[in-house]
Design an enzyme around this catalytic site. Structure first.
Site, short mmCIF file in Angstrom:
data_model
loop_
_atom_site.label_atom_id
_atom_site.label_comp_id
_atom_site.label_asym_id
_atom_site.label_seq_id
_atom_site.Cartn_x
_atom_site.Cartn_y
_atom_site.Cartn_z
N CYS A 282 0.85 -1.16 -0.23
CA CYS A 282 -0.05 -0.15 0.01
C CYS A 282 0.90 1.37 -0.16
O CYS A 282 0.44 2.40 -0.40
CB CYS A 282 -0.93 0.09 1.15
SG CYS A 282 -0.23 -0.40 2.68
N GLU A 459 -1.29 3.73 12.82
CA GLU A 459 -0.75 2.51 13.30
C GLU A 459 0.86 2.68 13.43
O GLU A 459 1.30 3.66 13.09
CB GLU A 459 -0.94 1.33 12.46
CG GLU A 459 -2.38 1.08 12.18
CD GLU A 459 -2.95 0.08 13.29
OE1 GLU A 459 -2.51 -0.04 14.38
OE2 GLU A 459 -4.23 -0.62 12.96
P1 NAP Z 1 -10.15 -5.67 0.97
O1 NAP Z 1 -11.14 -6.48 0.07
O2 NAP Z 1 -10.62 -4.38 1.51
O3 NAP Z 1 -10.25 -6.60 2.35
C1 NAP Z 1 -9.70 -6.51 3.36
C2 NAP Z 1 -10.33 -7.30 4.55
O4 NAP Z 1 -11.55 -6.97 4.82
C3 NAP Z 1 -10.31 -8.81 4.05
O5 NAP Z 1 -10.05 -9.65 5.21
C4 NAP Z 1 -11.64 -9.02 3.62
O6 NAP Z 1 -12.17 -10.14 3.67
C5 NAP Z 1 -12.34 -8.04 4.69
N1 NAP Z 1 -13.61 -7.51 4.17
C6 NAP Z 1 -14.42 -7.74 2.92
N2 NAP Z 1 -15.42 -7.18 2.99
C7 NAP Z 1 -15.97 -6.93 4.35
C8 NAP Z 1 -17.10 -6.68 5.07
N3 NAP Z 1 -18.21 -6.14 4.55
N4 NAP Z 1 -17.01 -6.43 6.39
C9 NAP Z 1 -15.92 -6.73 7.07
N5 NAP Z 1 -14.61 -7.03 6.47
C10 NAP Z 1 -14.77 -7.40 5.09
O7 NAP Z 1 -8.79 -5.47 0.51
P2 NAP Z 1 -8.04 -6.14 -0.16
O8 NAP Z 1 -8.37 -6.55 -1.63
O9 NAP Z 1 -7.76 -7.62 0.55
O10 NAP Z 1 -6.69 -5.62 -0.14
C11 NAP Z 1 -5.84 -4.63 -0.83
C12 NAP Z 1 -6.32 -3.15 -0.27
O11 NAP Z 1 -5.53 -3.10 1.07
C13 NAP Z 1 -5.38 -2.41 -1.16
O12 NAP Z 1 -6.13 -1.33 -1.47
C14 NAP Z 1 -4.31 -1.82 -0.22
O13 NAP Z 1 -3.69 -0.76 -0.37
C15 NAP Z 1 -5.11 -2.10 1.00
N6 NAP Z 1 -3.99 -1.95 2.05
C16 NAP Z 1 -3.58 -0.77 2.91
C17 NAP Z 1 -2.51 -1.10 4.01
C18 NAP Z 1 -2.47 0.00 4.87
O14 NAP Z 1 -1.76 -0.25 5.87
N7 NAP Z 1 -2.75 1.28 4.56
C19 NAP Z 1 -1.79 -2.25 4.02
C20 NAP Z 1 -2.04 -3.24 3.12
C21 NAP Z 1 -3.22 -3.23 2.09
P3 NAP Z 1 -12.04 -11.02 2.29
O15 NAP Z 1 -10.48 -11.47 2.21
O16 NAP Z 1 -12.66 -12.27 2.65
O17 NAP Z 1 -12.49 -10.36 1.27
#
Ligand code: NAP
Ligand code: MG
Length: 478
Positions: A282, A459
């Site tokens: 990210c 964080e």
């Molecule tokens: P995501 O789709 O938002 O998923 C993140 C987490 O949320 C997963 O465990 C997901 O479960 C869960 N989730 C999905 N829908 C939910 C709901 N309705 N209620 C509660 N939880 C729910 O993100 P991703 O595609 O896995 O990750 C990529 C993104 O994360 C990128 O945009 C990246 O930039 C961001 N990121 C940010 C940081 C930071 O520190 N700022 C660090 C790393 C990543 P599932 O896996 O089952 O969908």
């Protein structure tokens, strides 16, 4: 590796109440790696109730007792570093050396916040007529932690360590693509003597287990890392429930490179952006803003960097591993197509990598676009893959405007030998973390989080422990 993993609820292994499972895939081969429980409402409820039942006892322990367990956990993670790294690599795809580092950093989080567990001190406030007040940092109770798949053990530890140190108990919902390392984390915590219920893990889908967790009435604080879209949704749930929320969301960070910079070093940074977790980071410098006269030289140095780069299954520890999933690979290839269509000039990569070593895995070749304009899609949207956009600028003001010209604001950087310019530009960055000269030079000690759509809250570092505590003021009349 086992073929079947279980959740950790109240210090015990558990399958889903209805026995359902889901598969996690090895992204290097595209084949099923293991099955984990598909946690549902009942499982989440059991985990949250267990955490809630233990929270008073845990928070009443002297800080040094929590610290002792957190330090033990840090040591135990390092003792299991090889095994944990191999598990993470098989599940997520990233090269082994990177997983080893993630495990090390996870251990560092526990040790770092252990050091703060007995130093949560409030203030004394003198009042009129001999009255006074004192403040205390109190835990919330149960913290629900939802993490993504790109640095699974690292992100779980980043939130769990300060939450636990502050006296909260936690329930972690790892990403469906990478559930294994969180399970191992909870198993190890249980083995080394964490009281049952303090650290629970429920696996499953975000729309099920994740949703039930953030909605649960006994979850008193939510820590979410992931995409803007899901973060926004979770923020709404938190607003309805009036509970505090940390949102660590995406980024589209710019590194501003002036012509006086050491371009060979910048080329290494670009190589690092591409290979580190195949760009699924990210805080990566995915936009490189280069003073126009230096663009050709920088690109030449970058192609030298990429020339000898190895790729293959993460377990063989190449430079570049696969993306986490077929879906993520397709998303990245889609952005490449959009970049082509919008007129950016692709100077490297852009295609699926299919050698003998990578044939069925989710590999994308290191990709560089030049002549990218700030308004293009690949300059505005987070791609989350091994893709870098090079954007030329003329003046310092242009660079600042372009750097700040996205909805994100997670990290930013400036590279120049002119120290006055470095501070001037850094101070104008709309970003939570700014790097002067060396990208990613920080560590667990440096507060991290987003401006704008990149998130809410911080964080890492000492400040984060206050994020996982609420202030109570007691006023004493004479
Ligand atoms: P995501 O789709 O938002 O998923 C993140 C987490 O949320 C997963 O465990 C997901 O479960 C869960 N989730 C999905 N829908 C939910 C709901 N309705 N209620 C509660 N939880 C729910 O993100 P991703 O595609 O896995 O990750 C990529 C993104 O994360 C990128 O945009 C990246 O930039 C961001 N990121 C940010 C940081 C930071 O520190 N700022 C660090 C790393 C990543 P599932 O896996 O089952 O969908
Ligand atoms: Mg997986």
């Amino acid at each position: 590796m086992r073929g079947h993993y279980q959740m950790l609820i109240n210090g015990e292994h558990a399958d889903a109440a209805d026995g359902d499972t889901l598969a996690t895939i090895d992204p290097a081969t595209g084949l099923e790696l293991a099955r984990v429980p598909r946690g549902g409402r009942e499982d989440v409820d059991r985990a949250v109730r267990a955490a809630n039942a233990e929270s008073v006892r845990w928070s009443a322990l002297p800080g040094r007792e929590r610290a002792r367990l957190l330090n033990r956990l840090a040591d135990a993670l390092m003792s299991a570093q090889d095994e944990l790294a191999a598990t993470e690599t098989r599940d997520n795809g990233k090269p082994l050396a990177q997983s080893r580092n993630d495990v090390k950093v996870a251990a560092q989080y526990f040790a770092y916040y252990a050091g703060l567990a007995d130093k949560l001190e409030g203030r004394h406030i003198p009042l009129e007529g001999g009255a006074f007040a004192f403040t205390e940092y109190k835990p919330y109770g149960v913290v629900g932690i939802v993490v993504p798949w790109n640095a699974p053990i690292n992100q779980a530890a980043r939130s769990a360590a300060p939450a636990l140190a502050a006296g909260n108990t936690v329930v972690i919902k790892p990403a469906e693509d990478t559930p294994l390392s969180a399970i191992r984390l909870a198993e190890i915590a249980t083995e080394i003597g964490f009281p049952a219920g303090v650290l629970n893990v429920v696996t499953g889908y975000g729309r099920e287990a994740g949703q039930f967790l953030v909605e649960h009435e006994m979850v008193r604080m939510i820590s979410f890392t992931g995409s803007v879209e899901t973060g926004r949704h979770i923020g709404r749930v938190a607003a309805d429930r009036v509970v505090p929320v940390t949102l660590e969301l995406g980024g589209k960070s710019a590194n501003i490179v002036f012509a006086d910079a050491d371009l060979a070093e910048v080329a290494k940074t670009i190589g690092g952006t591409i290979v580190k977790n195949a760009g699924q980071v990210c805080s990566a410098a995915t936009r490189v803003l280069v003073q126009r006269e230096a663009v050709d030289e920088l690109l030449a140095a970058t192609s030298e960097q990429l020339a000898g780069l190895t790729s293959g299954p993460g377990i063989e520890d190449p430079a570049l591993g696969p993306l986490v999933s077929r879906r993520q690979m397709e998303r990245v290839l889609d952005y490449v197509r959009i970049g082509d269509e919008e007129g950016a000039v692709r100077v490297a990569g852009g295609q699926r990598l299919q050698t003998d070593a990578t044939r069925n895995g989710f590999f994308v070749a290191p990709t560089i676009f030049r002549d990218v304009r700030p308004e293009m899609t690949i300059s505005q949207e987070e791609i989350f893959g091994p893709v870098v956009a090079v954007i030329a600028f003329d003046t310092e003001d242009d660079a600042v405007r372009i750097a700040n010209g996205t909805r994100y604001g997670l990290t930013a950087g400036v590279v120049t030998k002119d120290i006055a310019r470095a501070f001037r530009v850094a101070s104008r960055m709309e970003a939570g973390q700014v790097f002067i000269n060396r990208w990613h030079a920080g560590g667990i000690e440096t507060p991290f989080g987003g401006y704008k759509h990149s998130g809410i809250g911080r964080e890492k570092g000492a400040d984060a422990i206050h994020h996982y505590s609420q202030l109570r003021t007691t006023i004493v009349a004479p």
